[in-house]
Motif scaffolding. Structure first.
Motif, short mmCIF file in Angstrom:
data_model
loop_
_atom_site.label_atom_id
_atom_site.label_comp_id
_atom_site.label_asym_id
_atom_site.label_seq_id
_atom_site.Cartn_x
_atom_site.Cartn_y
_atom_site.Cartn_z
N ALA A 148 0.84 -1.20 0.00
CA ALA A 148 0.00 0.00 0.00
C ALA A 148 0.87 1.25 0.00
O ALA A 148 0.57 2.24 -0.69
CB ALA A 148 -0.93 -0.02 1.22
N PHE A 149 1.96 1.21 0.76
CA PHE A 149 2.85 2.38 0.78
C PHE A 149 3.50 2.58 -0.59
O PHE A 149 3.59 3.71 -1.09
CB PHE A 149 3.93 2.21 1.84
CG PHE A 149 5.03 3.23 1.71
CD1 PHE A 149 4.84 4.54 2.11
CD2 PHE A 149 6.26 2.89 1.14
CE1 PHE A 149 5.84 5.49 1.97
CE2 PHE A 149 7.25 3.83 0.99
CZ PHE A 149 7.05 5.14 1.41
N ARG A 150 3.96 1.49 -1.20
CA ARG A 150 4.61 1.64 -2.51
C ARG A 150 3.64 2.22 -3.53
O ARG A 150 4.01 3.07 -4.37
CB ARG A 150 5.16 0.30 -2.97
CG ARG A 150 6.34 -0.21 -2.13
CD ARG A 150 7.14 -1.27 -2.87
NE ARG A 150 6.33 -2.41 -3.22
CZ ARG A 150 6.18 -3.49 -2.45
NH1 ARG A 150 6.80 -3.53 -1.27
NH2 ARG A 150 5.43 -4.50 -2.84
N ALA A 151 2.39 1.77 -3.47
CA ALA A 151 1.39 2.32 -4.40
C ALA A 151 1.14 3.80 -4.13
O ALA A 151 1.02 4.62 -5.06
CB ALA A 151 0.08 1.52 -4.27
N PHE A 152 1.08 4.16 -2.86
CA PHE A 152 0.89 5.57 -2.50
C PHE A 152 2.07 6.42 -2.98
O PHE A 152 1.88 7.51 -3.53
CB PHE A 152 0.72 5.69 -0.99
CG PHE A 152 0.52 7.10 -0.52
CD1 PHE A 152 -0.76 7.65 -0.45
CD2 PHE A 152 1.60 7.90 -0.16
CE1 PHE A 152 -0.95 8.96 -0.02
CE2 PHE A 152 1.42 9.22 0.27
CZ PHE A 152 0.14 9.75 0.33
N ALA A 153 3.30 5.91 -2.78
CA ALA A 153 4.48 6.65 -3.20
C ALA A 153 4.50 6.85 -4.71
O ALA A 153 4.84 7.94 -5.21
CB ALA A 153 5.74 5.93 -2.73
N ASP A 154 4.13 5.81 -5.46
CA ASP A 154 4.08 5.95 -6.92
C ASP A 154 3.03 6.98 -7.33
O ASP A 154 3.26 7.81 -8.24
CB ASP A 154 3.77 4.60 -7.55
CG ASP A 154 4.91 3.61 -7.39
OD1 ASP A 154 6.04 4.06 -7.10
OD2 ASP A 154 4.68 2.39 -7.52
N ALA A 155 1.88 6.93 -6.66
CA ALA A 155 0.82 7.88 -7.00
C ALA A 155 1.23 9.31 -6.66
O ALA A 155 0.92 10.26 -7.41
CB ALA A 155 -0.47 7.50 -6.26
N PHE A 156 1.91 9.50 -5.57
CA PHE A 156 2.38 10.84 -5.19
C PHE A 156 3.38 11.34 -6.23
O PHE A 156 3.36 12.51 -6.63
CB PHE A 156 3.03 10.80 -3.80
CG PHE A 156 3.26 12.14 -3.21
CD1 PHE A 156 2.34 12.72 -2.36
CD2 PHE A 156 4.42 12.86 -3.50
CE1 PHE A 156 2.56 13.98 -1.80
CE2 PHE A 156 4.64 14.12 -2.97
CZ PHE A 156 3.70 14.68 -2.12
N GLY A 157 4.27 10.46 -6.67
CA GLY A 157 5.23 10.86 -7.70
C GLY A 157 4.54 11.23 -8.99
O GLY A 157 4.93 12.19 -9.69
N SER A 158 3.49 10.49 -9.33
CA SER A 158 2.74 10.80 -10.55
C SER A 158 2.06 12.16 -10.44
O SER A 158 2.03 12.94 -11.41
CB SER A 158 1.70 9.70 -10.79
OG SER A 158 0.90 10.00 -11.91
N ALA A 159 1.53 12.48 -9.26
CA ALA A 159 0.89 13.79 -9.06
C ALA A 159 1.91 14.91 -9.18
O ALA A 159 1.63 15.97 -9.77
CB ALA A 159 0.21 13.82 -7.69
N ARG A 160 3.12 14.69 -8.65
CA ARG A 160 4.16 15.71 -8.74
C ARG A 160 4.61 15.91 -10.19
O ARG A 160 4.95 17.03 -10.60
CB ARG A 160 5.37 15.33 -7.88
CG ARG A 160 5.18 15.63 -6.40
CD ARG A 160 6.51 15.50 -5.66
NE ARG A 160 7.50 16.43 -6.18
CZ ARG A 160 8.53 16.10 -6.96
NH1 ARG A 160 8.72 14.83 -7.31
NH2 ARG A 160 9.37 17.01 -7.38
N GLU A 161 4.66 14.82 -10.97
CA GLU A 161 5.04 14.95 -12.38
C GLU A 161 4.04 15.84 -13.13
O GLU A 161 4.42 16.70 -13.94
CB GLU A 161 5.12 13.56 -13.01
CG GLU A 161 6.31 12.74 -12.54
CD GLU A 161 6.29 11.35 -13.16
OE1 GLU A 161 5.36 11.06 -13.93
OE2 GLU A 161 7.22 10.56 -12.85
N ALA A 162 2.76 15.61 -12.86
CA ALA A 162 1.74 16.45 -13.50
C ALA A 162 1.87 17.90 -13.05
O ALA A 162 1.72 18.85 -13.85
CB ALA A 162 0.35 15.91 -13.19
N TYR A 163 2.20 18.08 -11.78
CA TYR A 163 2.40 19.43 -11.23
C TYR A 163 3.59 20.11 -11.91
O TYR A 163 3.49 21.27 -12.34
CB TYR A 163 2.62 19.30 -9.73
CG TYR A 163 3.14 20.54 -9.04
CD1 TYR A 163 2.27 21.57 -8.68
CD2 TYR A 163 4.50 20.67 -8.76
CE1 TYR A 163 2.76 22.71 -8.04
CE2 TYR A 163 5.00 21.80 -8.12
CZ TYR A 163 4.13 22.82 -7.76
OH TYR A 163 4.61 23.94 -7.14
#
Length: 746
Positions: free
Chosen positions: A676-691
């Motif tokens: 669950a943490f790895r999935a959250f970390a990947d999703a956070f990185g994806s949000a930052r890329e869009a940002y």
């Protein structure tokens, strides 16, 4: 104890201890218990093993051996007296100078039915006939005749218990000095030979030897006392016949006015004809042994079969004995674990004839005691005034000198001087003295430690104790990991204690103690406390190859310990409203200057440099991002691999032009493995890329999806911060050259 180790009492304690150790050592030597004797004998044995005496090329003494081959050809032991008579006659015919037996003949020979017990002889009617046969002599007469045909020495065995007939005298004794009878090995009686054989013999010698504590033969008697009669040993009696002496002189120490020093007195010499045999105070002689060699032995089977070389025994002394294992005449010497006892007599005869014997003079014990006392005191004085190192050097030189003197006394002078007692005593004195000096030095170190432990890191104190020269201004540049931590909202907390300053102090101590322990337990050095803040660093003063990892784990542990403290305070508060304590931690890894910094009057062991500033800035940023731990990219790459960390932004901190990726450290290795943490970390990185790509709607949607899990990873504040930025950028877009990094001006 502190009073006892005071500087004024130290000399008294030192010399009192040295005197006690030396007194105990000297008392043990004078009483000479078995372990001390055993060690001394072991040293003498070692000398003999290093330089054994070479056997004379043409042996002065040959051994006619009742060996296994002789037993297989002639028959089992004992042999008939006729066989032994033939053996003696053949040796006499071959020109033997003197023949000696290493066993005795106490009873008349009985053969055939006459060998049965008397009761059986009487029952079967053989008693009278056997008595008549015994009276006629038979083999005994033949052996007596052979013994009378040349110089033959018979053995006798001294024993304790009842008395026995006096031995026939073949030589007289002259006493020079005091009568040594009370000092000689003494026996109540002797087991003798058959009278017919004894009458024919040219001499008699005692076969006894006095075993030492380990049953090793090192010395043999020259003269013993049986009842009230002086008797030479078998070896000495053979020498007397070879020398043609009718009188033996027994010389005591008082004959020339001598007096022993601190030990043995009594006999000094036994003069046999022109031979002067040096003996110890009890009339025994120390033997330097040669290794047992087969060339000394002649099988009795060869003698009886007339296959003996004509020159093998001509003009030589011949001993008749046995090496057969079943006849139990094996002895241990310093060189051999087991040799036939007859060879001990053979080597003793050779040493007496050549004068090649060892001596343990009566003054040896006293000389060793006096030397040891003086050397030990000199060593103690050197250790006390010159230090343990100089004492160790002198002690090593003294030990080498003692061993060398003992060795050369043995090898060149054939003297036995004990190296063990001086070496053991000097070692004990040095250990006692150096241990006291160590205790005194440790007391001084403790004084330094107690004085500085409250102000410096324990590792630094220990290093200063080992290397006091480092207590000076200056430093070195090395890679460090820096930590800054600060309590959030401490002003509000302090206001709650405005009328209770003692309570605020207690709370601060209660909070800082677990946080400090988390740092110290992972090899960190606490630089200073700044109110509610802590500054610490890793990889100095002691090297720490894992300094970044240790700092990261310390930061995680600090957050966990603070949570435990909050739980305790809530439990203590009961139903009352209670504000939790929280901290922000900044970590940075890089080069910094570390060392003693300040003035000649006052200085601290601290760090300076850009890495220090970065760690401080990151600690400040934890408030803006609402996270507990922020770490630099270098710290993450060096120490957080395998830990739960998320890159949350790229910033330019105040005072730096370069972009610094910053990471939120949210947990340990177990959380990092959580799916669950790895999935959250990947999703956070994806949000930052869009940002970073200015795709504001997509970034906002992605961050919004993470809100439900953000609290699990301490990122609620960070997501809220990005949502505010996106909202501002949508209203006021950044300039075209915007690179996604944020300039931090505070």
């Amino acid at each position: 104890m502190r009073r006892l180790l005071g500087s004024s009492s130290r000399p008294l304690l030192f010399w009192g201890t040295i005197s006690l150790v030396l007194a105990v050592a000297l008392a043990i030597r004078l009483s000479d218990p078995a372990p001390v004797t055993a060690l001394r004998l072991l040293a003498f044995d070692s000398f003999q093993r290093i330089a054994p005496v070479p056997a004379p090329p043409p042996h002065l003494v040959r051994i006619v051996d009742v060996d296994e081959r002789a037993l297989s050809k002639i028959g089992r032991w004992p042999w008939s007296r006729r066989t032994l008579a033939a053996l003696v006659e053949k040796l006499q015919g071959a020109g033997a100078a003197v023949i000696a037996f290493d066993f005795i003949f106490p009873n008349a020979e009985r053969v055939g039915p006459c060998a049965l017990p008397a009761a059986d002889l009487k029952r079967y009617g053989f008693l009278a006939g056997c008595a008549e046969l015994e009276a006629g002599g038979g083999g005994d007469q033949l052996l007596a005749k052979a013994i009378g045909g040349g110089p033959v020495v018979l053995g006798v065995v001294g024993r304790k218990g009842d008395t026995s007939a006096k031995l026939p005298e073949r030589a007289g004794f002259a006493l020079l000095g005091d009568n040594p009878a009370s000092l000689l090995p003494a026996f109540d009686a002797a087991t003798q030979n058959l009278s017919a054989l004894q009458a024919a013999a040219a001499g008699f010698g005692a076969l006894n030897w006095l075993p030492q504590i380990d049953q090793v033969v090192r010395r043999v008697p020259v003269v013993v006392k049986i009842s009230d009669q002086l008797v030479l040993s078998l070896s000495a009696e053979v020498v007397r016949l070879v020398a043609g002496a009718d009188t033996v002189a027994i010389v005591s120490a008082t004959a020339s006015g001598e007096a022993g020093i601190g030990g043995e007195t009594g006999l000094t010499q036994v003069r046999i004809g022109d031979l002067d045999v040096d003996v110890d105070g009890t009339g025994q002689v120390w033997l330097p042994f040669s290794r047992s060699t087969p060339s000394r032995y002649i099988s009795a089977a060869d003698v009886l079969a007339d296959t003996l070389d004509a020159d093998a025994v001509r003009d030589r002394i011949v001993l008749i004995g046995t090496s057969a294992a079943g006849l139990f005449d094996l002895q241990a010497t310093p060189l051999d674990a087991a040799i036939p006892g007859v060879e001990v007599h053979a080597q003793a005869i050779e040493r007496l004839l050549t004068g090649n014997t060892l001596q343990r003079p009566d003054y040896a014990a006293g000389l060793e005691v006096i030397f040891t006392a003086l050397a030990a005191l000199l060593l103690a004085a050197t250790t006390y005034f010159g230090g343990a190192r100089l004492g160790a050097v002198l002690g090593a030189v003294a030990v080498a000198a003692v061993v060398a003197v003992s060795w050369f006394a043995f090898s060149d002078g054939r003297l036995l001087l004990d190296p063990v007692f001086p070496v053991a005593t000097m070692t004990a004195v040095y250990l006692a003295g150096s241990s006291l000096l160590y205790v005194h030095a440790e007391a001084d170190r403790n004084a330094i430690r107690n004085a500085f432990d409250h102000y410096m890191a324990p590792e630094l104190v220990r290093q200063l104790i080992r290397q006091p020269e480092r207590l000076q201004l200056g430093g070195e540049t090395r890679e460090l990991t820096l930590m800054f931590s600060d309590v959030r909202g401490f002003t509000a907390v302090a206001e709650g204690f405005h009328d209770n300053p003692q309570g605020l102090t207690a709370l601060m101590n209660r909070m800082l103690t677990p946080l400090t322990r988390a740092i110290i337990e992972r090899r960190g050095t606490v630089d200073k406390y700044m109110g509610d803040a802590i500054m610490a660093f890793w990889n100095a003063p002691l090297d720490d190859a894992d300094h970044a990892r240790n700092a990261s784990e310390a930061a995680i542990d600090m957050i966990d310990r603070l949570k435990a403290l909050n739980a305790e305070r809530r439990a203590e508060a009961g139903g009352d409203v209670h504000d939790d304590l929280s901290v922000g931690v900044g970590l940075a890894t890089g080069e910094a200057m570390v060392g003693n910094m300040g003035s000649d009057l006052r200085f601290d062991y601290s760090v300076l440099g850009d890495t220090v500033n970065l760690a401080s800035r990151l600690e400040g940023l934890t408030r803006q991002y609402g996270v507990s731990i922020l770490m630099s990219d270098t710290a993450h790459r060096a120490g957080a691999t395998g830990l739960a960390a998320i890159e949350i932004d790229r910033v330019r901190v105040k005072g730096r032009e370069t972009i610094e990726p910053i990471w939120a450290l949210v947990g340990g290795a177990a959380l990092a493995e959580d799916a669950a943490f790895r999935a959250f970390a990947d999703a956070f990185g994806s949000a930052r890329e869009a940002y970073a790509a200015r795709n504001w709607p997509t970034a906002a949607a992605r961050f919004a999806k993470l809100k439900g899990q953000a609290a699990d990873y301490d990122l609620v504040g960070a997501i809220a911060l990005f949502e505010r930025r996106i909202s501002d950028f949508m209203a006021h877009p950044p300039p075209p050259d915007w690179d996604g990094a944020v300039d931090m001006t505070k």
